[in-house]
Every structure is written in structure tokens, then in C-alpha cells.
Enzyme design. Structure first.
Site, PDB file in Angstrom:
ATOM      1  N   ARG A 188       0.893  -1.144  -0.029  1.00  9.76           N
ATOM      2  CA  ARG A 188       0.162  -0.020  -0.021  1.00  9.76           C
ATOM      3  C   ARG A 188       0.821   1.416  -0.083  1.00  9.76           C
ATOM      4  O   ARG A 188       1.813   1.266   0.706  1.00  9.76           O
ATOM      5  CB  ARG A 188      -0.690   0.064   1.110  1.00  9.76           C
ATOM      6  N   HIS A 242     -17.858  43.380  -8.126  1.00  9.16           N
ATOM      7  CA  HIS A 242     -18.904  44.204  -7.208  1.00  9.16           C
ATOM      8  C   HIS A 242     -20.163  43.205  -6.523  1.00  9.16           C
ATOM      9  O   HIS A 242     -20.242  43.160  -5.554  1.00  9.16           O
ATOM     10  CB  HIS A 242     -19.404  45.229  -8.027  1.00  9.16           C
ATOM     11  N   ARG A 268     -19.011  52.030   5.141  1.00 12.05           N
ATOM     12  CA  ARG A 268     -19.133  52.856   3.953  1.00 12.05           C
ATOM     13  C   ARG A 268     -20.254  53.830   3.794  1.00 12.05           C
ATOM     14  O   ARG A 268     -21.258  53.455   3.920  1.00 12.05           O
ATOM     15  CB  ARG A 268     -18.893  51.971   2.617  1.00 12.05           C
ATOM     16  N   ARG A 304     -16.155  55.664   7.351  1.00  8.65           N
ATOM     17  CA  ARG A 304     -15.486  56.094   6.389  1.00  8.65           C
ATOM     18  C   ARG A 304     -16.051  57.172   5.487  1.00  8.65           C
ATOM     19  O   ARG A 304     -17.195  56.762   5.131  1.00  8.65           O
ATOM     20  CB  ARG A 304     -14.806  54.801   5.453  1.00  8.65           C
ATOM     21  N   GLU A 355      -4.142  53.046   2.990  1.00 12.31           N
ATOM     22  CA  GLU A 355      -4.499  52.047   1.989  1.00 12.31           C
ATOM     23  C   GLU A 355      -3.580  52.373   0.596  1.00 12.31           C
ATOM     24  O   GLU A 355      -3.930  51.833  -0.523  1.00 12.31           O
ATOM     25  CB  GLU A 355      -6.013  52.097   1.410  1.00 12.31           C
ATOM     26  N   GLY A 391      -6.550  49.565   4.466  1.00 10.83           N
ATOM     27  CA  GLY A 391      -7.592  49.020   3.714  1.00 10.83           C
ATOM     28  C   GLY A 391      -6.807  48.312   2.546  1.00 10.83           C
ATOM     29  O   GLY A 391      -6.044  48.700   1.777  1.00 10.83           O
ATOM     30  N   THR A 392      -6.722  46.869   3.008  1.00 14.03           N
ATOM     31  CA  THR A 392      -5.918  46.142   2.195  1.00 14.03           C
ATOM     32  C   THR A 392      -6.292  45.687   0.637  1.00 14.03           C
ATOM     33  O   THR A 392      -5.498  45.240  -0.243  1.00 14.03           O
ATOM     34  CB  THR A 392      -5.579  44.687   2.999  1.00 14.03           C
ATOM     35  N   ASP A 419      -7.514  48.148  -1.515  1.00 17.50           N
ATOM     36  CA  ASP A 419      -6.691  49.133  -2.566  1.00 17.50           C
ATOM     37  C   ASP A 419      -5.254  49.106  -2.285  1.00 17.50           C
ATOM     38  O   ASP A 419      -4.447  49.178  -3.381  1.00 17.50           O
ATOM     39  CB  ASP A 419      -6.908  50.621  -1.837  1.00 17.50           C
ATOM     40  N   CYS A 432      -9.192  46.199   7.293  1.00 13.10           N
ATOM     41  CA  CYS A 432     -10.718  45.906   6.869  1.00 13.10           C
ATOM     42  C   CYS A 432     -10.968  45.522   5.526  1.00 13.10           C
ATOM     43  O   CYS A 432     -12.055  45.816   5.044  1.00 13.10           O
ATOM     44  CB  CYS A 432     -11.334  47.236   7.009  1.00 13.10           C
TER      45      CYS A 432
END
Lengths: 885, 885
Positions: free
Chosen positions: A94, A454, A560, A616, A751, A772-773, A775, A838
Site C-alpha cells: 500500500r 462588485h 461605507r 469612512r 490604503e 484598507g488592504t 486598495d 478591513c
């Protein structure tokens, strides 16, 4: 490759030698050493496999000598001799990789049989029928696996012989029947493989070992490794074990069992067995196996022994085990144990109960659950028993399932939704204009766009199922028609989507609601005790805020404000504001928006009472709120062609001029974020006023409100300095007007690379940072999120230029370095500065771990990912405490 | 603010105390101490000014005591007493900032006069007319500067009195006339300022000092500091000096002189003087001053003394001096010396000749020339004596001037250009499609786009004048009409543009050709000896390459291949290639392009024989080569409206579909650069083949060719690794096919933050780096180059969020940090890796200095900026050697 020890007896290994012996080999060694009844055997190491490929598919020189040497020890232990004509040692072969790879290679049983040893076996057990059954099985398995003779051809011969003999089951065939079959098998092998079935057991074993090694690169294994992220370099081990026989009559048998129920986690032995059978019969489904509890009647002594061993193994490994066993003449043998796979629901229950049983710690319990799989427990799903007609498959963009009438625009979704009717919103792709349709539909289906489009982002945010980028859809928006292959749909036809799998299904399907078990709640409570990262949610409405709180969010990390501008009632005012020629006109429109915004913030702040809410300020470029230039252009051209209404033409031309003046080549890098606040300070002043007026109102009503005002897209300290002064001014005014002395903080979103590079200077003016990871990923990699998928992302993943989609898993090598740099420098200036993250990454476990490691204070993800983030944050804490110990 | 020494006698200072005493004060002190005839005086420090503003516009306490104390010493030295009625000491009060700020504040002369001291003065010099003249001048100047009485009101009184007296010149007025004037002046002051003209000399002096301090923040000074980048924090000093009188009769006078000619640099005293006059008369232009050489006749002794002093000062300061002097009764006094401003041509000649005179070293000579000003010497310019009708002003986007017929499209420019006719290409904005028009026109004029727009960049690259973003233009491309205010132009009308000033001028204007003086050549030779940075050029054609070589480029640092694709003959093939459905079709088109590309590279490589040529593989997104979606949409809508040609409609719709499929939301972050090479490797293979075939061909012809193949837009090591393998493969094939064993290098452009962050890993595969700082600036700051100007850039500059336009001056705080990081890490892996910079910044002096400091090997700028870069690189070497000594 000299002086390497390529072969280990089971007695020489242990469970900690997994990398060398593979999972199966290590566990066989472990069981041998804790005194369990394991048939003697040996393991050829993964190193041997690696060297085999390095040598161009040649076995390393010393390997064979090692093998025969160790096999002698096995012979001694069993009292049989490999290849011996009177009392032959038979072995199973095996594969056993480091990580479990089920089905990578089939097992070969009964190796060592040939035309002569089979007679010896017959005599030694005094059962010719059994011996021939073993031999025909061996020929079948060996030829299939090693010599590539098609399995079904053997089955055809077998079936024919059963017909001839007039029997139904394999075990009803007589010794003579089996001898006939063996003859025919050998003819088949010769014809099909072009050579005789090998009679020499030594040759058989070497061929089998090579076949196992070769299977490491078969397509099934390649695929499995790829989707499970297992390195090609690991190689597989080979286990050669003396045979015991579950097919040696009514007092023999074979089975598999889990120490707990792998489907729901119940603490009860779970499994099945077959008497007078070899391993593959249980899975093959020719005979129906019995539940494991029946063994208590069939063979009470063996059953008791097995229960004891199962308990012992679970306690020894401190996890639920998946066990294979064989009974040979009422003697129990253990053939395998491994940690059992389980559903997420089972994983949660087992982990929680093992803590109660003091088998594992809470920390260990937390590590036993895969955070991303929690998702399945948080959304409605399709009844697993339902029969489905799947007509196409797209990207599984937002989990959960939904059924409803097809609509082709957001307004229809809203109107029908308000009437209480379920709809599925079908679009080429969605834009911010469609947000109300997303809210009112049961699910979103698009033909374009990826996992981070989106539609996907918005759907995940509000927990709506979404299937994206389904290229099989032909959507005719104008005539409201949808064609999927041979299926044609019109508006109102019923369709279902499964955002967890990406399936698109004909008609209505039955759903089941998510259940949050008590164990789940307990696990999350433990997670909260252990994690150091705070988990907040991204939420833009009171409904989302409430949902977030329900899922345990400790605040809103990103509210937002642009979605609020998109509301149908407000968009005309927003457009009027944007198209203002003078500051007076603009301020007039802004005054109208103020009361709307105050209302929005009132609801959100109230829902999060006692917890921080980061709002924001307006971020997207203004042209996103205006009509599309292309449709205007078409209208204008039509009006011109047809000598249409001159006034309307002029109006449209004027509008187009303005839309074009605001349009940008690269809006992502354009006039947006705080650049709007710098050029139109009145917009940010209105927003700050709305936040503060809502806060004052709520404080008056007795609520404790913690608003945080966030300035987006800064490139250095000065934008924050200037805009903070404006915001502070508004706060002073609102405090004076209302007489309420509310608190608030002003911070910024980091960002852009330059903000990371000047974080020390920015920290002077900021009361908090959030990264803001999304962007940052766009700018650090130069990847437009909207453009990269479907253009080059797949090639970049295929060529391993990037390991993961960087919009899903944080790019630690690039973006991560900047985050670290920013945190280090900002904290040097302001050691207690609260810093969070975020972007989409804030809900992804490896990114959450990274956030923990670099010392962030919080992550903020979509409400439905909050439980995942809580668990992942706890795992990060546990993993990194362990590391530092 | 206690214990500070706020007041220095001239004898206590030196030229090295400029920061404390201001430029004028320091030089007066220096001249005093080297024994020149300087009227005694004192300087109030810049510190006093700073403290004055800190105290809310109050003089620091100890200042007044200090002032009176030091003034006593001045009294002793002059034998006069301030405020004394019989022999009064009069003083001048002048501001003196650290950096020269001409015209910041007017001078006050004759301070200390009042109704009584004026009589004492009259007696002591025995000249009442002179005394009253001084007094009326004093009242006029003091009231204007300190009491804000309008200058013209005094002039009105003066003019009226001249009328009454029937004289023409001021010096013809009698003592009585002047007494009348003084009376009227005093009435005017009382009426206009609301208080009496101050009679107390102590009060006069304090008021004057405060007025000088206050003038630091007057609008003229604010503006001057802003445009010259002078810090507000420096403050100004005040010089109080005993008066000497040039207006004491025919043997007195006053003048200004330069030690060399500031217009052309000739080593000859240059200046003018007036006898019987005070300082302001020379500049006021009421009488015409005499050339300085006339003084030899007027006053030979004084002239000789002046010439000696002028030589002494030039030798002492080792630079051309701008000197003010006064003659009082045949006695020469020095009132100021400072380094004289000069034209670029003069600066070059003076610097070169001073080296010959052994006055300065070559290094010092190099530092004396402002590199950016060399630009004026390298382009044709408008005859400075021409009269111009300037009808509008745009951005001075590319220096030089041009006249020609207006054309509205690139094809017309090309056609007329080929006929030898001069054209000015007038466009809303340019696109890469217009490149041939730019080449064939005399200049480019656009109504949109900034200093870094496409038109500007291309124009600078090939040295064409360009005026951009001139919003006053109303361009009707369709009807080929241009309206500028009241002026209407049609195609073929003559217009001129001046890319150095941004002016748009009616009709043809006379031009002068640039002259490269021998001094210029010598300075550049010295620059080459001293600089360590190599200077290359960005050039995309053999013509540009030749120009670059002429200007001293040491190679091509960036040869863009996309402009070659835009050529009218090739564009259809490029489009065919892009629209290919299969790889076979694409390769067919690529084969056609291959011979074109080989031809391009042949010309460029040959022009740069013996020098390295870096060819960047295709970079822009493919849709840039396709027709515009909007115009297609208009065509389609028209065809539909008019029931037009169905076949054409279908064709256009098909094309639009493809254009849209290739279009991107943010093309700058999209499918471009090496992403094209990864997804369509056949394009890069074709380009590599074209480079290598051209190389082999030239080597065969006996040339020494050094091609460098550059991969753009990588995010990490893997793209380079993969594409280098492809390129190497092509090289092997071409070597084999041609039998030529040419050399080449493969490197990469570092133009995304992630490439900087992974530079160490990239260095392993790269044979050179060039930083693409244009794209780096876009991503690090999140500024789209095409969008930021005209949207928010101006506000960002005004609010000092950014110090300079980051596309012109390298952003050291953001982009610079990443460059440093990348250089450091790459060199750790590969210490000798050649690294350069090739964005627009490579021709900007402060960015060149930064490149030198961080250890780059080369800069690569547009050909016309090569001399500037050579000089700036030498200055960087000199400055940074000095620092390290």
C-alpha cells in the site's frame, strides 16, 4: 544516496516519523509499539521515492538489499517464507503519503502468490477454495494497478463464470470455478499487457513498489495535491505488510470504523464490517456491510476487544480515529488508524465534547476546526437529499442557496421583493446602482466578474447567495431573456442558485435552514476567551449592523457611506450636488442629504450601542454616481439621427459634457477618497455633521455611542491634519448646538503604499488606523481588482507567479511587508495606536493570522464571516503562543 | 528670549553669519572687516524678527537697549549724534533676509531728520537745499513704507511744486520749494495716516524696525518665498547704517555695478551711476544713468578705487559681485555687495573663465550653473526683440518655440511636413495614435492635459515645443476650427507657440537658433570627468538615438517599442494580431511585424554602436492600439438609426465587442507589461527575435552591439524567470541560425511597489534593473498621471500636501524610500547589479542627486535633457564628496 536507511520495520518507527514513513506507515509502527495486534510488516521510506525519481525512475541501489533483509524479519515473525511453496508469506502493498491522499493508489493484496505458492497456501490452511480466491483477487488487483489491465475486463470474466456456475455471489463460487477464472485472467493479462503475469514473487514485489512510486505522479494524485496544496517534493512511502485474511471463512471478516460519528460528531462507535471478506469488498458494495454494533452478536469477544482498542487509539491520538481491521479466524488485527475526516458540524461537536472529556484543551479544540468551513453552517443550503438538475456552473461567489423568479433589473427585484416574492437577480455584471436589487433578491447571478467583483463583494457583505462569472449564460437584458444551453428562460421563470458550489439549478429546490448548535456557540465563546484580536464587521446599514452584532462583532470597523448615496431616493440629490456649478448650489444639495445621512448613522450607531463604529467618509469618485457616458452617447446619437427633441438633446449633451469632465482614465487612482474632501470640504463637513448630530441625538436618548470618523486614501500626514481640523470644527459646533458633550475619534485608512511609508508621520495626527488592504493590494501589485480576473490572474496562478488570488489571501511578500513597516513605525511614534485591517482579507484565516503576528488590534470583515474570523483569531493566538513557548 | 545678542555692529560680523545677519548684513560686516570703506552701522538679527512674531508682534525686551548701545558706537565712529540738533547722525534702514528677496521691502533713507535736526544738517554741511531735499525724501519714504501713505500722493505734491517753480527736474528745486513740499507732505501724512509725522528720531527708528519685520509677511514677500521655496521660519534681519550722501552736489553720486557682464558673462565691469543722486534715483528712471566706464572721466580717482575694490570683492567672494556704492564729496563708500544674478549663458562663461583664471576649481564651476536653465540654450527660441501678440497661455510643457500652419490631425501634420511645410498640431489631447503628427509638426498645442500628459512627454522626448492644457482654446476637430477668445482660426492659419513660457502667439514670429558656446562644451566635459552616474537617454527611433549621442548620452536606458507599433504602416497589422482568434493567426501577424521591428532595432542599435541599448518589451495594454469604443458606438448607433449597411454594422458590432472585451476600468493596473508576455508569449518572442536578428546582422557588418532586453511591470522574480527563459531560448536559436555569437543582457524594470519589496529575489534573475519611477509614482501615491492634474493636484500643491508635482520631482518620502529599500536588498544579493532610473525624473536635478546618493549607476532621460543630467550628476558627485569629507 548511499548509507541511507530506506526500509523500516514497523517496530522501528513511531507516529512522529510521519515525514519519512508516511501517515499510514507511522501509524502502523505506532500501533505495533503500543502493543496492538498489527500484522508484521515494513515501510519503504518517502526518501526512497524521492531518490527513485531523482535517479530517473530507478530504485536506489541499497534499497533492494534492505528490503529483502527486513522481509526476513517479517518472515521470522510470521513463521512463513515469502515465495515458499509450502507455507508462503503473502503481503499487502500500500502507498502511504505524508498527508492523507485517499484513492491515490489502489491497494494490492495477497502478493506472493503464483501457480505454486497458491497450492502451498491451499494446503497450509487446508482450504483450496480460499487459496484460489486469494490468487484470483491478487491477479486482478496486481494487473489492474501494476500492469494497467482494465478492471472491467476482469469483472466480465468473473460475471461470466458466475453465470456459468449459476451463482449470485462471489463467495458461492467453487474452487474449480475460481481455477477457471484464474486461467482466463492469465490469458487476459497476456493479451492485454503483452506479457505473462509474473510468477516470481520477488519480481512481483519490486514491480509493485515501483508502481506505488509511479502513482505519485498519476493524474488523480497530481490533481489531489494541487487542490489540497500538497508539495510534489514530499513523495510517498510504501507499506509491505504480512497478509491476514478476512476471507478465511465465517469466523473471519473485515471492516472500517470511526471512533465517533463523522457526520454529526456523536460519541458512538460508527462503522461497518463484512464477514468472510477482504478489504475491498466492504467498499465495493457487492454485499451490504453490517453496522459495527452487529459485531457484538457475530463475535462478542472480538467486538469487546475492538471497542477497547478503538478507545485506546482515540485516547492515544487524542482525536477521533478512522480504523481498518481484519478478523482472521476470530483473531482481530489492526490494519490502519488515522485521524478521521468529519463534517464541520461533527468537528465542532467532537472538539467541544473532547474538552468536556478532558481529552484535549480548549486551545486544541479550537485548532481542530477549519474556520472557512464554518461558512456552510451560517447560510441556508440546498437539502442534501434533493435531486437537482444542474444546468450550469459559475464561480461560488457568496455562500448559501436561493430560489426565485428571474428578474433582469434591480427595480424589478425591489418591487417584487416588497410584494414578498422571491427573485433571483440576473445581470451581466452588477454596479453600485444595483444595490437595492441585491438587497431585495434571494440571490444574484451574473455572467461576468470574478470572486471579487462588485456583485460578489456586496452579496457576501449582506449574506446573499451569489454565483458570478457564469459564462454559459446568454443574457438579453433588453428583451428580458436568459438562455443557458438548451434551456430558455424569461422573466418570472423560477431558477435556483447555490453560491456555495456555483451551481445553477432548474426550478425551485428544497432548502434547509442553518443551525447554530450549542457546541458551535461554546467553541466561539472559547475563541473569544483566547483570541487577542478584536473582530469587527464591515456594515453599511442598521440591518447589517444587527446581523454583525448577532454574530459576535465587537464593533464596526468599516461603515461605507457611498452605498447610502446610491439609494433611489437620494441619488437624484447626490447627482444634483455633483453637478452644482457653485459652492452655494452644492451646499444646498448637501443640506438635503444631511438629514438622510443623519438618519442612516442614527440607525447604525444605535444598533452598535456601546461598541465603536468607524465611519469612512465618502470614498468613490463622483462619476460613479452619474449616468453612464456610453448610454448618454447612444441617446444623443439617436436624437441627432432622428431629428429628435432639441431641448432634450441639449440637456443630454450638457450632461454628457459634465460626465466626461468627471470621467477618469484610471478612476482607482483618481479623484476620490480624501481628495474629494480636500477639493470639496463641504461634502466631508456634511458627513461629519450627520455623524455628530446622530451621536448627540442618541446620547440624549441615553445611549452610549462611540463614533470614529475615518479619512480615506491619504498619502501622508497633511490630508489628515487638514481634514481633522475641519471635522473637529464641526464637532465643536454640534456640541455647542446640541449641548451634548459626545466623544469621538478621528483616524484614517492606510490604503496606499505612501501612507504605509509615512505611517510614523501620520500617526501623530491619527487616533486609529485601519489598513484598507483591497486598495493596497491593487497598488502594491499594480492589479486592478476589476480587471485582473479573467485577463491574466489565472495564468499567474497556474505559473505560480502568485500563490493565491491576492484579493482573497493577503499577499504577505508584498503588501504584508508594507503593513509590517507601517505598524512598526507608527507604534514608535504612538505605541498604543489602535490599528486594524478591513479589506476582504480580514475574514480570511491566513491573513488573520498574519494580522495577529504583526500586532494588529482588530480585523473587520463582512458580518457573515465574523464567526470565522473569531475562530481564526483564536487559532492565531494559540499557534503563536505555542511558537513563543 | 533673554541673554540673546540681538544687535551686531558691522565690525562684529562676517560673511559666514548669513543666517543670523541676513545676506546684506553679513556682507556689510565682511566688507567692513576687510577694510573697505563702509559707512558704520549695525544689524538687528533674524532671531529678533522670529522672536518678534513669537511675542505677537512685540520687540523682545533687551532689543531696544542693545540697539541704543550699539548706535552709540556708530555715533562715535561717525562723530555725529542721532537726534542731535547741530550735527545729527542720519541712518538708512534696510531689510536683509538670509536668501536674497529683492523688493521685499523698500529702503528708508535719511532717518533721524525732523524739523530741528534738518536745520542742524543744513548748517553742518552748509547746504540748506541738500538738507531739505533729504528731509522731504525721508518723509516720503518713511510715510510710504511705515505709515502706509500712498506713494503717488507725494508724487502729486512734488509735481505740483515743480510746475509752480517752473522746473523740470527734482534737483532744480530750491530750498524754499523743498520747504513748501515738506509742509504739504506733513499735512498729507496727518490727513492720510490720521496722525502727525513722528518728530522723535528714536520713535522713527523703532517704527522703521517694526515695519521691516512686518514686511516679512506682506503679500509680495509671501509670494516670493512661495515661488522660490523659502521657509517662512527664517525671518529677516534689519540693517541700520549711517548715511552717506550721493546727493551732496556734483562731486557726489551713487551707482550699481556687476564685476562681469551678467547678460553674456564677459569679464568687464558692467553697471551705471548718477552724480548728485540718492540710491532710488538710479532705479527710478527719472534721469538716465551713465555707464560705469564714464566714471573714469567724471572722477578718475574714485573710478580707479572702485575698480580695485570690485576686483578685490570678486576675488574675495570668488564669484561675480553685484555692488552698490555711493560717492560723497569724492569719497567712495560701499553700501552692498552680493553674488550677482546672471543669465544661463553668462553663468556658463563666467564659471569657465574663472576656472581659467584659477579663481575657482572645476567642481565649483559646475556648482555655479543651474542645470534646469540649460534647457533655454538647447532649443530654438523666439527672438527676444520681437514684438508679440500673445493671445493665450497654456502650460509650458516642452521648451522651444515653433511657428506653422494650424492642423487638426496627425495625418495632415505628416503630409504637410513631408512637403516641407511647417505645422502646429492642435489637438484636444494627444494619444499614441498621433505620434507621427508630433514628429512631423513644428510644435504641439493641446487644450487638455498637464505637464506630464502624453503630448508633453512625447514632445519633450523628441525636443518638440509643446504647450498643453490651454483651456482658452475652443477646438472643433470636425470642422477644423479653433477659437481663442476673439480670434478665430481655420486649418492653415499661421500660429506660434512658445513651449518655454506657454505663450500662444498670433502669426509667425522670428526665431533664433540655439548656440552651444565653447564654454558650455567645456563645462560639460568637466561634468563628465567628475560625475559617477552614467547618463543615458530614452530614445525610440534612430533619429532620437543620434540626437542623444550628440548630446553626450552614454547609451539608451529606455527604448520603448510601443511607439514603433503605432506607425501608420504597422498599426493595421498590430490590430490584426490583437484581434486574432487563434495563436496561429496571431503568429502570422507577428511574422509580418518581425521584419518591421528588426528594421527599427537595426537603426537604433547601429546609431548607438559600442554603447548599451535597453529595449523594453511591449508595455501598454493592447486596447491602446484599437479604435476607440465611443466612436464605434456612435457609428453603430448611426448605422442602426439610418438602416445603414447591414454588413458594415455587423463588422463594427463585432469589433466593438472585441474592443470592449479588451477594455479595462483601470488600464494602468491592467493587462499590460509582462502580463502580455505571460499570456501571449509569442509577442515577446517576436520582439526578442527582432532584437537578436538586428544584433546579429550588425555584428556581421562589423559593429559592436550591446543589446539589453528588458521585461516590464513584474511583481516578483517569477515573471522574469519565466520570460528570461523564453528570451534565452530565442537567442540560442538566432545564434544558431545566423552563426553570430552575440552578447546580450536580460533585465527588468522595477516599477511596482511589489517589485521593490521583492528586489532581492528578482536580483537573482536580473542582469540589470531600471526603476520606472513614473509608474512607481502612480502606484505609490495612488495618483493616475493622466487624471490627477486638473483634478486635485493644484490643491495638493497649494495646501503643501505635496511639495512638488511628484511626476516632475521624485517623491523622496514615498517613492524614494522604496527605491532605497530595493537597491539595498538587490545589492545584498548581487553587489554589482547595474541599476538605473528611467522615469521623467531622470532628467530632474534633485532626483538625479537622489539617484547618486542611493548608489544608482545610471539615469536615462529624454535626449534634450542629457546635458542637464550630465551637469546635475556632476553636481551631485561634488556635493556628496564634499559632504563625506
Amino acid at each position: 544516496m548511499k548509507n541511507k536507511k530506506y526500509v523500516y520495520l514497523f517496530a522501528e518507527g513511531s507516529k512522529d516519523m510521519r515525514n519519512l514513513l508516511g501517515g499510514k506507515g507511522a501509524n502502523l509502527a505506532e500501533m505495533t509499539n503500543i502493543g496492538l495486534p498489527v500484522p508484521p510488516g515494513l515501510t519503504i521510506t518517502t526518501e526512497a521515492c524521492i531518490d527513485y525519481f531523482e535517479l530517473g525512475k530507478k530504485l536506489p541501489e541499497s534499497l533492494e538489499a534492505d528490503l529483502w533483509d527486513k522481509l526476513e524479519t517479517v518472515e521470522e515473525a510470521t513463521g512463513k517464507k515469502f515465495g515458499d511453496n509450502s507455507n508462503p508469506l503473502l503481503v499487502s502493498v500500500r502507498s502511504g503519503a505524508v498527508a492523507s491522499m485517499p484513492g491515490m493508489m489502489d491497494t494490492i493484496l495477497n502478493l506472493g502468490l503464483n501457480d505454486e505458492t497458491v497450492e502451498g497456501l491451499a494446503k497450509s490452511v487446508n482450504d483450496p477454495r480460499f487459496a484460489y480466491d486469494c490468487y484470483r483477487r491478487f491477479i486482478q488487483m496486481f494487473s489492474d494497478v501494476v500492469m494497467e489491465v482494465e478492471h472491467y475486463e476482469f469483472e466480465t470474466i468473473l460475471a461470466k463464470q458466475k453465470d456459468t456456475a449459476g451463482v449470485k455471489n462471489d463467495n458461492e463460487l467453487s474452487a474449480e470455478d475460481l481455477q477457471n477464472i484464474i486461467k482466463e485472467y492469465k490469458v487476459l493479462v497476456k493479451r492485454s499487457a503483452g506479457k505473462e503475469f509474473p510468477q516470481n514473487p520477488t519480481e512481483q514485489l519490486i514491480m509493485a513498489v515501483q508502481a506505488v512510486f509511479d502513482s505519485w505522479y498519476n493524474p488523480r494524485a497530481d490533481y489531489y495535491r494541487k487542490i489540497n496544496n500538497i508539495s510534489d517534493a514530499l513523495g510517498t512511502a510504501v507499506n509491505v505488510q504480512s497478509m491476514v485474511f478476512g476471507n478465511m471463512g465465517a469466523k473471519s471478516g473485515t471492516g472500517v470504523a470511526f471512533t465517533r460519528n463523522p457526520a454529526n460528531g456523536e460519541n458512538k462507535l460508527y462503522g461497518e464490517y463484512l464477514m468472510n471478506a477482504q478489504g475491498e469488498d466492504v467498499v465495493a458494495g457487492i454485499r451490504t456491510p453490517n453496522p459495527i454494533t452487529n459485531l457484538q452478536e457475530d463475535s462478542p469477544v472480538v467486538y469487546d476487544q475492538f471497542v477497547k482498542i478503538a478507545n485506546l487509539l482515540e485516547n492515544h491520538y487524542r482525536d477521533m480515529q478512522d480504523i481498518e481491521f481484519t478478523i482472521e479466524n476470530e483473531k482481530l488485527y489492526m490494519l490502519q488508524t488515522r485521524t478521521g475526516k468529519r463534517t464541520t458540524a461533527a468537528a465542532i461537536r467532537i472538539a467541544a465534547e473532547m474538552v468536556d472529556e478532558k481529552l484535549i484543551t480548549k486551545e486544541e479544540a479550537l485548532l481542530r476546526i477549519e474556520p472557512t468551513q464554518l461558512d456552510q453552517l451560517l447560510h441556508r443550503s440546498i437539502d442534501p437529499n434533493a435531486e437537482l438538475i444542474v444546468i450550469a456552473k459559475g464561480l461560488p461567489a457568496s455562500p448559501g442557496a436561493g430560489s426565485g423568479r428571474i428578474v433582469f433589473n434591480a427595480d424589478d427585484a425591489e418591487n417584487l421583493g416588497k410584494e414578498g416574492k422571491d427573485t433571483i437577480l440576473v445581470r451581466l455584471e452588477t454596479t453600485p446602482d444595483d444595490i437595492h436589487g441585491v438587497v431585495y433578491s434571494r440571490g444574484i447571478l451574473t455572467s461576468r466578474g470574478g470572486m471579487t467583483s462588485h456583485a460578489a463583494v456586496v452579496a457576501r457583505g449582506i449574506g446573499k447567495p451569489c454565483v458570478c462569472g457564469c459564462e454559459a449564460l446568454e443574457i438579453d437584458v433588453v428583451n428580458e431573456k436568459l438562455v443557458v444551453g438548451k434551456h430558455q428562460f424569461k422573466k418570472g421563470d423560477i431558477i435556483s442558485i447555490d453560491g456555495t458550489t456555483g451551481n445553477i439549478i432548474l426550478g425551485q429546490v428544497p432548502m434547509i435552514d442553518p443551525e447554530l448548535s450549542p457546541s458551535f456557540q461554546r467553541i466561539l465563546t472559547w475563541a473569544d476567551e483566547i483570541k487577542t484580536l478584536s473582530v469587527r464587521a464591515n456594515a453599511d446599514s442598521p440591518e447589517e449592523a444587527k446581523k454583525a452584532r448577532e454574530f459576535g462583532a465587537q464593533g464596526i470597523g468599516l461603515c461605507r457611506t457611498e452605498h447610502m448615496f446610491m439609494d433611489q431616493a437620494r441619488l437624484p440629490i447626490v447627482q444634483e450636488m455633483i453637478l452644482s456649478e457653485t459652492i452655494e448650489e452644492r451646499e444646498k444639495s448637501l443640506r438635503k442629504l444631511l438629514s438622510f445621512q443623519q438618519e442612516d448613522f442614527y440607525g447604525i450607531l444605535k444598533a452598535m450601542e456601546g461598541l465603536p463604529v468607524t465611519v469612512r467618509l465618502l470614498d468613490p469618485p463622483l462619476h460613479e454616481f452619474l449616468p453612464n457616458a456610453e448610454s448618454l452617447l447612444v441617446d444623443i446619437t439617436k436624437l441627432k439621427c432622428s431629428d429628435g427633441d432639441a431641448e432634450l438633446l441639449e440637456e443630454k449633451e450638457e450632461l454628457l459634457k459634465k460626465v466626461k469632465a468627471l470621467s477618469e482614465n484610471n478612476p482607482m487612482l483618481g479623484h476620490r477618497g480624501c481628495r474629494l474632501g480636500i477639493t470639496y470640504p463641504e461634502i466631508y463637513r456634511m458627513q461629519a455633521r450627520a455623524i455628530f448630530q446622530a451621536t448627540a441625538q442618541l446620547e440624549k436618548e441615553g445611549y452610549n455611542i462611540i463614533p470614529e470618523v475615518e479619512v480615506p486614501l491619504i498619502i501622508g500626514p497633511d490630508e489628515l491634519r487638514l481634514l481633522k481640523a475641519e471635522i473637529d470644527e464641526v464637532a465643536v459646533a454640534v456640541r455647542e448646538e446640541t449641548g451634548v458633550d459626545f466623544d469621538y475619534h478621528v483616524g484614517t485608512m492606510i490604503e496606499l503604499p505612501r501612507a504605509c511609508l509615512t505611517a510614523d508621520e501620520i500617526a501623530e495626527y491619527a487616533e486609529f488606523f485601519t489598513f484598507g488592504t483591497n486598495d493596497l493590494t491593487q497598488t502594491v501589485l499594480g492589479f486592478s481588482r476589476d480587471d485582473s480576473e479573467g485577463k491574466f490572474m489565472q495564468e499567474y496562478l497556474d505559473y505560480k507567479i502568485i500563490e493565491h488570488n491576492p484579493f482573497i489571501v493577503l499577499d504577505q511578500k508584498g503588501v504584508g511587508k508594507l503593513l509590517k513597516y507601517a505598524v512598526k513605525n507608527a507604534r514608535e511614534v504612538k505605541p498604543n495606536l489602535p490599528i486594524g485591517i478591513c479589506g476582504e482579507h480580514a475574514g480570511e484565516p491566513s491573513s488573520i493570522e498574519f494580522s495577529h503576528v504583526i500586532g494588529l488590534d482588530f480585523v473587520s470583515c463582512s458580518p457573515f464571516r465574523v464567526p470565522i474570523a473569531r475562530l481564526a483569531a483564536a487559532q492565531a493566538a494559540v499557534n503563536n503562543n505555542n511558537q513563543s513557548k
